[in-house]
Motif scaffolding. Structure first.
Motif, PDB file in Angstrom:
ATOM      1  N   GLU A  22     -12.899  13.786  30.649  1.00 20.06           N
ATOM      2  CA  GLU A  22     -12.575  12.576  29.892  1.00 20.06           C
ATOM      3  C   GLU A  22     -13.097  12.689  28.464  1.00 20.06           C
ATOM      4  O   GLU A  22     -12.402  12.337  27.507  1.00 20.06           O
ATOM      5  CB  GLU A  22     -13.165  11.338  30.565  1.00 20.06           C
ATOM      6  CG  GLU A  22     -12.826  10.068  29.800  1.00 20.06           C
ATOM      7  CD  GLU A  22     -13.529   8.850  30.333  1.00 20.06           C
ATOM      8  OE1 GLU A  22     -12.890   7.788  30.368  1.00 20.06           O
ATOM      9  OE2 GLU A  22     -14.725   8.938  30.689  1.00 20.06           O
ATOM     10  N   ARG A  23     -14.320  13.189  28.286  1.00 14.45           N
ATOM     11  CA  ARG A  23     -14.870  13.366  26.933  1.00 14.45           C
ATOM     12  C   ARG A  23     -14.027  14.353  26.127  1.00 14.45           C
ATOM     13  O   ARG A  23     -13.762  14.133  24.945  1.00 14.45           O
ATOM     14  CB  ARG A  23     -16.321  13.844  26.999  1.00 14.45           C
ATOM     15  CG  ARG A  23     -17.305  12.732  27.309  1.00 14.45           C
ATOM     16  CD  ARG A  23     -18.738  13.149  27.073  1.00 14.45           C
ATOM     17  NE  ARG A  23     -19.144  14.303  27.862  1.00 14.45           N
ATOM     18  CZ  ARG A  23     -19.639  14.243  29.112  1.00 14.45           C
ATOM     19  NH1 ARG A  23     -19.787  13.082  29.696  1.00 14.45           N
ATOM     20  NH2 ARG A  23     -19.987  15.345  29.746  1.00 14.45           N
ATOM     21  N   LEU A  24     -13.602  15.448  26.761  1.00 22.01           N
ATOM     22  CA  LEU A  24     -12.755  16.418  26.068  1.00 22.01           C
ATOM     23  C   LEU A  24     -11.438  15.780  25.633  1.00 22.01           C
ATOM     24  O   LEU A  24     -10.979  16.011  24.512  1.00 22.01           O
ATOM     25  CB  LEU A  24     -12.463  17.623  26.962  1.00 22.01           C
ATOM     26  CG  LEU A  24     -13.580  18.636  27.129  1.00 22.01           C
ATOM     27  CD1 LEU A  24     -13.208  19.642  28.211  1.00 22.01           C
ATOM     28  CD2 LEU A  24     -13.866  19.331  25.823  1.00 22.01           C
ATOM     29  N   CYS A  25     -10.848  15.005  26.519  1.00 21.54           N
ATOM     30  CA  CYS A  25      -9.584  14.324  26.185  1.00 21.54           C
ATOM     31  C   CYS A  25      -9.784  13.359  25.018  1.00 21.54           C
ATOM     32  O   CYS A  25      -8.987  13.344  24.074  1.00 21.54           O
ATOM     33  CB  CYS A  25      -9.053  13.571  27.395  1.00 21.54           C
ATOM     34  SG  CYS A  25      -8.429  14.621  28.713  1.00 21.54           S
ATOM     35  N   ASN A  26     -10.840  12.570  25.084  1.00 20.93           N
ATOM     36  CA  ASN A  26     -11.106  11.616  24.004  1.00 20.93           C
ATOM     37  C   ASN A  26     -11.384  12.316  22.684  1.00 20.93           C
ATOM     38  O   ASN A  26     -10.897  11.890  21.631  1.00 20.93           O
ATOM     39  CB  ASN A  26     -12.264  10.698  24.379  1.00 20.93           C
ATOM     40  CG  ASN A  26     -11.902   9.729  25.480  1.00 20.93           C
ATOM     41  OD1 ASN A  26     -10.741   9.418  25.693  1.00 20.93           O
ATOM     42  ND2 ASN A  26     -12.898   9.263  26.200  1.00 20.93           N
ATOM     43  N   ASP A  27     -12.142  13.397  22.730  1.00 17.74           N
ATOM     44  CA  ASP A  27     -12.408  14.157  21.511  1.00 17.74           C
ATOM     45  C   ASP A  27     -11.123  14.776  20.969  1.00 17.74           C
ATOM     46  O   ASP A  27     -10.903  14.807  19.756  1.00 17.74           O
ATOM     47  CB  ASP A  27     -13.438  15.251  21.758  1.00 17.74           C
ATOM     48  CG  ASP A  27     -14.831  14.702  22.005  1.00 17.74           C
ATOM     49  OD1 ASP A  27     -15.059  13.495  21.779  1.00 17.74           O
ATOM     50  OD2 ASP A  27     -15.704  15.488  22.439  1.00 17.74           O
ATOM     51  N   GLY A  28     -10.268  15.266  21.854  1.00 16.62           N
ATOM     52  CA  GLY A  28      -8.987  15.825  21.427  1.00 16.62           C
ATOM     53  C   GLY A  28      -8.120  14.793  20.737  1.00 16.62           C
ATOM     54  O   GLY A  28      -7.481  15.078  19.711  1.00 16.62           O
ATOM     55  N   ILE A  29      -8.123  13.590  21.259  1.00 21.13           N
ATOM     56  CA  ILE A  29      -7.356  12.508  20.626  1.00 21.13           C
ATOM     57  C   ILE A  29      -7.915  12.220  19.242  1.00 21.13           C
ATOM     58  O   ILE A  29      -7.157  12.056  18.278  1.00 21.13           O
ATOM     59  CB  ILE A  29      -7.363  11.247  21.514  1.00 21.13           C
ATOM     60  CG1 ILE A  29      -6.521  11.506  22.767  1.00 21.13           C
ATOM     61  CG2 ILE A  29      -6.855  10.033  20.752  1.00 21.13           C
ATOM     62  CD1 ILE A  29      -6.660  10.456  23.842  1.00 21.13           C
ATOM     63  N   ALA A  40      -4.036  20.533  25.026  1.00 19.02           N
ATOM     64  CA  ALA A  40      -4.988  19.957  24.075  1.00 19.02           C
ATOM     65  C   ALA A  40      -6.419  20.254  24.500  1.00 19.02           C
ATOM     66  O   ALA A  40      -7.293  20.436  23.649  1.00 19.02           O
ATOM     67  CB  ALA A  40      -4.771  18.452  23.959  1.00 19.02           C
ATOM     68  N   LEU A  41      -6.660  20.333  25.810  1.00 18.51           N
ATOM     69  CA  LEU A  41      -8.004  20.652  26.294  1.00 18.51           C
ATOM     70  C   LEU A  41      -8.409  22.058  25.879  1.00 18.51           C
ATOM     71  O   LEU A  41      -9.550  22.293  25.468  1.00 18.51           O
ATOM     72  CB  LEU A  41      -8.083  20.510  27.813  1.00 18.51           C
ATOM     73  CG  LEU A  41      -7.869  19.103  28.367  1.00 18.51           C
ATOM     74  CD1 LEU A  41      -7.879  19.127  29.885  1.00 18.51           C
ATOM     75  CD2 LEU A  41      -8.909  18.149  27.837  1.00 18.51           C
ATOM     76  N   ILE A  42      -7.476  22.993  25.945  1.00 17.93           N
ATOM     77  CA  ILE A  42      -7.762  24.368  25.537  1.00 17.93           C
ATOM     78  C   ILE A  42      -8.021  24.423  24.039  1.00 17.93           C
ATOM     79  O   ILE A  42      -8.970  25.068  23.583  1.00 17.93           O
ATOM     80  CB  ILE A  42      -6.618  25.317  25.933  1.00 17.93           C
ATOM     81  CG1 ILE A  42      -6.510  25.395  27.460  1.00 17.93           C
ATOM     82  CG2 ILE A  42      -6.809  26.701  25.324  1.00 17.93           C
ATOM     83  CD1 ILE A  42      -5.293  26.107  27.969  1.00 17.93           C
ATOM     84  N   ARG A  48     -14.276  24.083  19.560  1.00 16.02           N
ATOM     85  CA  ARG A  48     -15.716  23.812  19.672  1.00 16.02           C
ATOM     86  C   ARG A  48     -16.535  25.089  19.612  1.00 16.02           C
ATOM     87  O   ARG A  48     -17.697  25.061  19.236  1.00 16.02           O
ATOM     88  CB  ARG A  48     -16.027  23.118  20.990  1.00 16.02           C
ATOM     89  CG  ARG A  48     -15.615  21.687  21.045  1.00 16.02           C
ATOM     90  CD  ARG A  48     -15.969  21.110  22.372  1.00 16.02           C
ATOM     91  NE  ARG A  48     -15.603  19.706  22.414  1.00 16.02           N
ATOM     92  CZ  ARG A  48     -16.149  18.836  23.226  1.00 16.02           C
ATOM     93  NH1 ARG A  48     -17.074  19.216  24.084  1.00 16.02           N
ATOM     94  NH2 ARG A  48     -15.764  17.581  23.218  1.00 16.02           N
ATOM     95  N   HIS A  49     -15.928  26.183  20.018  1.00 17.52           N
ATOM     96  CA  HIS A  49     -16.653  27.440  20.099  1.00 17.52           C
ATOM     97  C   HIS A  49     -16.216  28.444  19.029  1.00 17.52           C
ATOM     98  O   HIS A  49     -16.411  29.650  19.182  1.00 17.52           O
ATOM     99  CB  HIS A  49     -16.498  28.039  21.504  1.00 17.52           C
ATOM    100  CG  HIS A  49     -17.104  27.157  22.555  1.00 17.52           C
ATOM    101  ND1 HIS A  49     -18.458  27.079  22.751  1.00 17.52           N
ATOM    102  CD2 HIS A  49     -16.544  26.287  23.422  1.00 17.52           C
ATOM    103  CE1 HIS A  49     -18.705  26.199  23.716  1.00 17.52           C
ATOM    104  NE2 HIS A  49     -17.571  25.707  24.127  1.00 17.52           N
ATOM    105  N   GLY A  50     -15.630  27.935  17.956  1.00 23.80           N
ATOM    106  CA  GLY A  50     -15.273  28.776  16.820  1.00 23.80           C
ATOM    107  C   GLY A  50     -14.121  29.716  17.082  1.00 23.80           C
ATOM    108  O   GLY A  50     -13.971  30.722  16.398  1.00 23.80           O
ATOM    109  N   MET A  51     -13.307  29.402  18.068  1.00 26.08           N
ATOM    110  CA  MET A  51     -12.147  30.232  18.376  1.00 26.08           C
ATOM    111  C   MET A  51     -10.914  29.559  17.787  1.00 26.08           C
ATOM    112  O   MET A  51     -10.903  28.365  17.548  1.00 26.08           O
ATOM    113  CB  MET A  51     -11.983  30.381  19.883  1.00 26.08           C
ATOM    114  CG  MET A  51     -13.148  31.019  20.562  1.00 26.08           C
ATOM    115  SD  MET A  51     -12.867  30.994  22.345  1.00 26.08           S
ATOM    116  CE  MET A  51     -14.466  31.461  22.940  1.00 26.08           C
ATOM    117  N   SER A  52      -9.858  30.356  17.611  1.00 25.13           N
ATOM    118  CA  SER A  52      -8.665  29.786  16.992  1.00 25.13           C
ATOM    119  C   SER A  52      -7.584  29.409  18.002  1.00 25.13           C
ATOM    120  O   SER A  52      -6.622  28.767  17.656  1.00 25.13           O
ATOM    121  CB  SER A  52      -8.074  30.772  15.985  1.00 25.13           C
ATOM    122  OG  SER A  52      -7.715  31.971  16.624  1.00 25.13           O
ATOM    123  N   GLY A  53      -7.720  29.788  19.246  1.00 23.25           N
ATOM    124  CA  GLY A  53      -6.713  29.430  20.228  1.00 23.25           C
ATOM    125  C   GLY A  53      -6.816  30.236  21.485  1.00 23.25           C
ATOM    126  O   GLY A  53      -7.810  30.913  21.733  1.00 23.25           O
TER     127      GLY A  53
END
Length: 58
Positions: A22-29, A40-42, A48-53
């Motif tokens: 739920e926190r990940l979803c809210n942060d994604g929004i 969007a979760l990915i 968050r971890h400095g990756m591009s995708g």
């Protein structure tokens, strides 16, 4: 997700993973990913971890 967490609260179940999702979803929004599906979760996790995708996960 709200229903899952509400039910968990009613029965006294600690839904730690569901709360994290739920926190990940809210942060994604908040990061303008609301138009995406579960991908969007990915995107949120990789950013968050400095990756591009997704390629950075492989």
């Amino acid at each position: 997700m709200r229903n899952v967490l509400a039910t968990a609260g009613e029965i006294g179940f600690d839904a730690t993973v569901s709360k994290m999702i739920e926190r990940l979803c809210n942060d994604g929004i908040e990061h303008d990913l609301g138009d995406l599906d579960q991908s969007a979760l990915i995107v949120e996790l990789t950013s968050r971890h400095g990756m591009s995708g997704i390629k950075d996960l492989l």
